[in-house]
Write a protein that holds these residues in place. Sequence first.
Motif, mmCIF file in Angstrom:
data_model
loop_
_atom_site.group_PDB
_atom_site.id
_atom_site.type_symbol
_atom_site.label_atom_id
_atom_site.label_comp_id
_atom_site.label_asym_id
_atom_site.label_seq_id
_atom_site.Cartn_x
_atom_site.Cartn_y
_atom_site.Cartn_z
ATOM 1 N N THR A 1 57.640 -30.772 -34.627
ATOM 2 C CA THR A 1 57.676 -30.510 -33.181
ATOM 3 C C THR A 1 58.963 -29.805 -32.760
ATOM 4 N N THR B 1 49.452 -36.944 -36.502
ATOM 5 C CA THR B 1 50.016 -36.178 -35.384
ATOM 6 C C THR B 1 50.943 -35.085 -35.926
ATOM 7 N N HIS C 1 48.799 -32.361 -37.076
ATOM 8 C CA HIS C 1 48.294 -31.649 -35.906
ATOM 9 C C HIS C 1 49.288 -30.577 -35.445
ATOM 10 N N TYR C 2 50.573 -30.862 -35.603
ATOM 11 C CA TYR C 2 51.603 -29.899 -35.195
ATOM 12 C C TYR C 2 52.051 -28.997 -36.354
ATOM 13 N N THR D 1 60.404 -35.866 -29.689
ATOM 14 C CA THR D 1 59.300 -36.809 -29.945
ATOM 15 C C THR D 1 59.182 -37.908 -28.903
ATOM 16 N N VAL E 1 56.198 -36.659 -26.996
ATOM 17 C CA VAL E 1 54.997 -36.224 -27.739
ATOM 18 C C VAL E 1 54.090 -37.427 -28.000
#
Length: 570
Positions: A43, A183, A186-187, A402, A405
């Motif tokens: 992220t 997650t 996903h990023y 984070t 997020v």
Amino acid sequence: MIEAELGPAARERSWRRLTEETFDLVVVGGGVVGAGTALDAATRGLRVALVEARDLASGTSSRSSKLFHGGLRYLEQLEFGLVREALHERELMLTTLAPHLVKPVSFLYPLTHRAWERPYTAAGLFLYDTMGGARSVPGQKHLTRAGALRLVPALKRNALIGGIRYYDAQSDDARHTMTVARTAAHYGAVVRTSTQVVEFLREADRVSGVRVRDVEDGRETEVQANVVINCTGVWTDELQRLSGSRGRFRVRASKGVHIVVPRDRIVSESGLILRTEKSVLFVIPWRNHWIVGTTDTDWHLDLAHPAATKNDIDYILDHVNAVLATPLTHDDIEGVYAGLRPLLAGESEETSKLSREHAVARVAPGLVAIAGGKYTTYRVMAADAVDSAAVDLPGRLQSSITDKVPLLGADGYHALVNQADHLAAQHGLHPYRVRHLLDRYGSLVHEVLARADGKPELLRPLESAPDYLAVEAVYAASDEGALHLEDVLARRTRISIEYPHRGVDCAAQVAMLMGQVLGWSDATIEREVEVYTARVAAERDSQTQPDDEAADARRSSAPEARSRLTEPVG
């Protein structure tokens, strides 16, 4: 392609990416700190890969007390900074990052001394209630003895003179860790399990990546990276030795054992926190069960499979039975699990007094190690690990984000809770069942239920583990990275500790369901069931042994699901 699905096709693509791409960071270790580090880095816009030799959360991160808490006992050790940080993280989890996975839970602190104990404890709990800033759990409430006994009728009348009720938070640790890893995927992170580091790559005096082996099929490849981050918890020292670098700190393993008993064996509307001569003992509500623990003893044997002994179990029973009107017996126990805390060594000879602070060090150019800490503060640890890698990364490093997020499944969760009845009617399920699914998957529940389209039999409960639907075993293999039967029975679900059969009675059914996704032959299905059954038999046997050495010998006799693993395990 950016995706959060960790199924067979994604596994093949991730191998190609490991081989072909150069990464900013390679994170070693798929526990909560490793998964959190991968998410933090991804992220911030970094190219990141996470490799784990076994399964996500297969070590410490599936065997905790399952609490997001400040650590009330650390106040007495004057670790105010640690408590404040942990309470802030608890609040973030409950409100923003994972409201589908992290829930408030109440505890009764029984008072046993007149005069001094109530004001002393109340002052500590006042600090606890206010240190974390904004609060999404109720503050402390003082109770008379009669009030405390109404809340927890299971207590002996003479076990307390009053009580204080306070709140913390709890989560299914293995499911939370897996969701953090998904997650990260996903990023854009590569997340790959059953992928063991067997060697460190070097260019001149710096670490330039790792050589990894796929422990499912034996193939190997080299992964190039600017920085390798060692997030292997109790394996930190082993991986340091493999890297040929001298560690800046040592990690000591402390064994914590928990038992699981049926909910009706302790009549109570609240959890309990009990003082022991060394530490504290929790009685934690866990759906239809109670989790009771923990112990705190040095462990010097097999790091992958810490074994609970009869003495460990007796210690827990003796301490909880000291306050229960109807004592628990060995026959009441549905499940037992043992985990290892990675404590920073050198501060004290007693593990319960070792600091839960974490340490991060640039061990060598291109190599960072992080260890210590506690589950609750994983996000802070992850940010510190990535910050420490900055010196070896090209360009300016963005700040950690984070705290803003949400994990997969958090978005839309609250609306779905309100729509649970409608969702249940749509799929022919009981609303209670849908709420249970929402607390496991959040808004990903649509993905889970979609795996049953045209296959209504998948919406039936597992025959010998009716808390779970058949489709959950399918989804674990298709989307959650489960590669072996034990991954589903011990971590994607908690069948291995929630049923007296410990998963053996539904092993064949779950293996068949997984096999349909993973393309298992009849022989593979049979082997998976045999290996899992042997694991349970070895664990049961180890739990009758008097000491660690005997218990370890019995537990180690069981075969590994991942038979190509070698020592040291990274």
